[in-house]
Design an enzyme around this catalytic site. Structure first.
Site, PDB file in Angstrom:
ATOM      1  N   ASP A  75      -1.767 -20.142  30.213  1.00 40.75           N
ATOM      2  CA  ASP A  75      -0.972 -19.429  29.211  1.00 40.75           C
ATOM      3  C   ASP A  75      -0.473 -20.353  28.095  1.00 40.75           C
ATOM      4  O   ASP A  75      -0.377 -21.570  28.271  1.00 40.75           O
ATOM      5  CB  ASP A  75       0.285 -18.834  29.863  1.00 40.75           C
ATOM      6  CG  ASP A  75      -0.033 -17.691  30.803  1.00 40.75           C
ATOM      7  OD1 ASP A  75      -1.205 -17.506  31.150  1.00 40.75           O
ATOM      8  OD2 ASP A  75       0.922 -16.994  31.196  1.00 40.75           O
ATOM      9  N   HIS A 105      -1.226 -12.832  24.796  1.00 42.45           N
ATOM     10  CA  HIS A 105       0.061 -13.268  25.354  1.00 42.45           C
ATOM     11  C   HIS A 105       1.161 -13.127  24.299  1.00 42.45           C
ATOM     12  O   HIS A 105       2.120 -13.883  24.302  1.00 42.45           O
ATOM     13  CB  HIS A 105      -0.073 -14.710  25.850  1.00 42.45           C
ATOM     14  CG  HIS A 105       1.018 -15.146  26.801  1.00 42.45           C
ATOM     15  ND1 HIS A 105       1.512 -14.360  27.816  1.00 42.45           N
ATOM     16  CD2 HIS A 105       1.704 -16.322  26.895  1.00 42.45           C
ATOM     17  CE1 HIS A 105       2.457 -15.026  28.478  1.00 42.45           C
ATOM     18  NE2 HIS A 105       2.596 -16.214  27.927  1.00 42.45           N
ATOM     19  N   HIS A 117       5.798 -14.932  21.776  1.00 47.81           N
ATOM     20  CA  HIS A 117       6.330 -15.136  23.123  1.00 47.81           C
ATOM     21  C   HIS A 117       7.748 -14.621  23.355  1.00 47.81           C
ATOM     22  O   HIS A 117       8.534 -15.263  24.062  1.00 47.81           O
ATOM     23  CB  HIS A 117       6.239 -16.628  23.469  1.00 47.81           C
ATOM     24  CG  HIS A 117       6.071 -16.891  24.947  1.00 47.81           C
ATOM     25  ND1 HIS A 117       7.141 -17.024  25.809  1.00 47.81           N
ATOM     26  CD2 HIS A 117       4.973 -17.039  25.714  1.00 47.81           C
ATOM     27  CE1 HIS A 117       6.691 -17.267  27.035  1.00 47.81           C
ATOM     28  NE2 HIS A 117       5.374 -17.269  27.004  1.00 47.81           N
ATOM     29  N   HIS A 141      -0.153 -23.448  32.592  1.00 46.29           N
ATOM     30  CA  HIS A 141       0.068 -23.504  31.134  1.00 46.29           C
ATOM     31  C   HIS A 141      -0.728 -24.676  30.555  1.00 46.29           C
ATOM     32  O   HIS A 141      -0.429 -25.838  30.891  1.00 46.29           O
ATOM     33  CB  HIS A 141       1.558 -23.675  30.832  1.00 46.29           C
ATOM     34  CG  HIS A 141       2.393 -22.517  31.310  1.00 46.29           C
ATOM     35  ND1 HIS A 141       2.836 -22.423  32.610  1.00 46.29           N
ATOM     36  CD2 HIS A 141       2.824 -21.399  30.678  1.00 46.29           C
ATOM     37  CE1 HIS A 141       3.525 -21.291  32.746  1.00 46.29           C
ATOM     38  NE2 HIS A 141       3.524 -20.654  31.589  1.00 46.29           N
TER      39      HIS A 141
HETATM   40 NI    NI Z   1       4.024 -17.774  28.446  1.00 43.80          NI
END
Ligand code: NI
Length: 264
Positions: free
Chosen positions: A75, A127, A131, A220
């Protein structure tokens, strides 16, 4: 309640809040790029679309009902370490899923990294643009967050994304309705490596190694230590007989829009 219980409860509460705040703070390092239409050479895009229609996605069929499958998901990128991660995955012939942030895609000059994610056969997911916790934003902002990211990825790669991950796993009935409208399945996770908090690659690899058949592992690619953990992670899971698949491959089909998935 015993006398010692109250300070303990307070301590637990404070540490929870601190964790959640620091996770949100990691995003503040991301460049803030306002949404603006990007200019793409129409001839180049048309050529790309034609080649993709004939050969993309390179669908691989796995029976994850019988095989031990695991889906690695990365991510918050693309970031400065994503290229090295793509090299690593390519050298091991491993496919993963990348949930990209729109403003990170916009900051990646020319969209080179996001195109490489697609060209290397990985799955790409939405995504959001910047954010935010989607369950906490107004509906028009929620639409913008999804649509702008959708637009930039489609313009750069020709791919219409089919999966998304709500930042912080923040979702509700409104997010469900909007993702259904946009044709996006909500992909959560059942293995959290906490790699944003513990920047120790051996710890990250160990947590990923605890996956079960059908797990979706949260990672991530914006952290150097996470990319450093990947070879060990692949070794550990590979020795246990796991096959590395994308999220759609894990289910053997495109996941259903709006629906939430945490594992197979
Ligand atoms: Ni995230």
């Amino acid at each position: 309640m015993r006398v010692w219980a109250l300070p303990l409860a307070l301590l637990a509460l404070v540490s929870c809040v601190t964790q959640s705040v620091s996770h949100r703070q990691q995003q503040s390092k991301a460049p803030v790029v306002p949404f603006r239409p990007i200019v793409i050479d129409p001839a180049a895009l048309a050529k790309r679309l034609v080649s993709m229609q004939s050969g993309w996605p390179r669908s691989r069929k796995f029976d994850c009902g019988r095989l031990k499958c695991v889906a690695l998901t990365f991510d918050d990128g693309p970031g400065e370490h994503t290229g090295r991660l793509l090299d690593l995955l390519r050298s091991r012939d491993v496919r993963a899923t990348f949930f990209v942030i729109g403003q990170m895609v916009a900051a990646d000059k020319g969209g080179h990294t996001v195109r490489r994610i697609v060209d290397d056969g990985h799955e790409i997911g939405n995504h959001s643009w910047s954010h935010p916790p989607l369950a906490e934003v107004p509906n028009d902002e929620l639409k913008r967050q999804l649509k702008h990211t959708e637009d930039i990825v489609q313009r750069l790669t020709g791919v219409r994304m089919r999966v998304m991950r709500p930042p912080y796993g923040s979702t509700d009935a409104q997010v469900e309705a909007e993702t259904r409208r946009e044709g996006l399945a909500q992909i959560l996770w059942n293995v959290d490596t906490l790699d944003w908090r513990d920047r120790v690659s051996s710890t990250v690899a160990k947590r990923a190694g605890e996956a079960k058949p059908g797990s979706i592992i949260l990672l991530h690619d914006i952290h150097r230590t996470t990319v450093d953990a990947v070879p060990k992670m692949l070794d550990t899971l590979g020795k246990k007989g796991y096959t590395f698949v994308t999220v759609s491959e894990l289910y053997g089909k495109t996941p259903a829009p709006g629906r939430t998935y945490t594992e197979r």
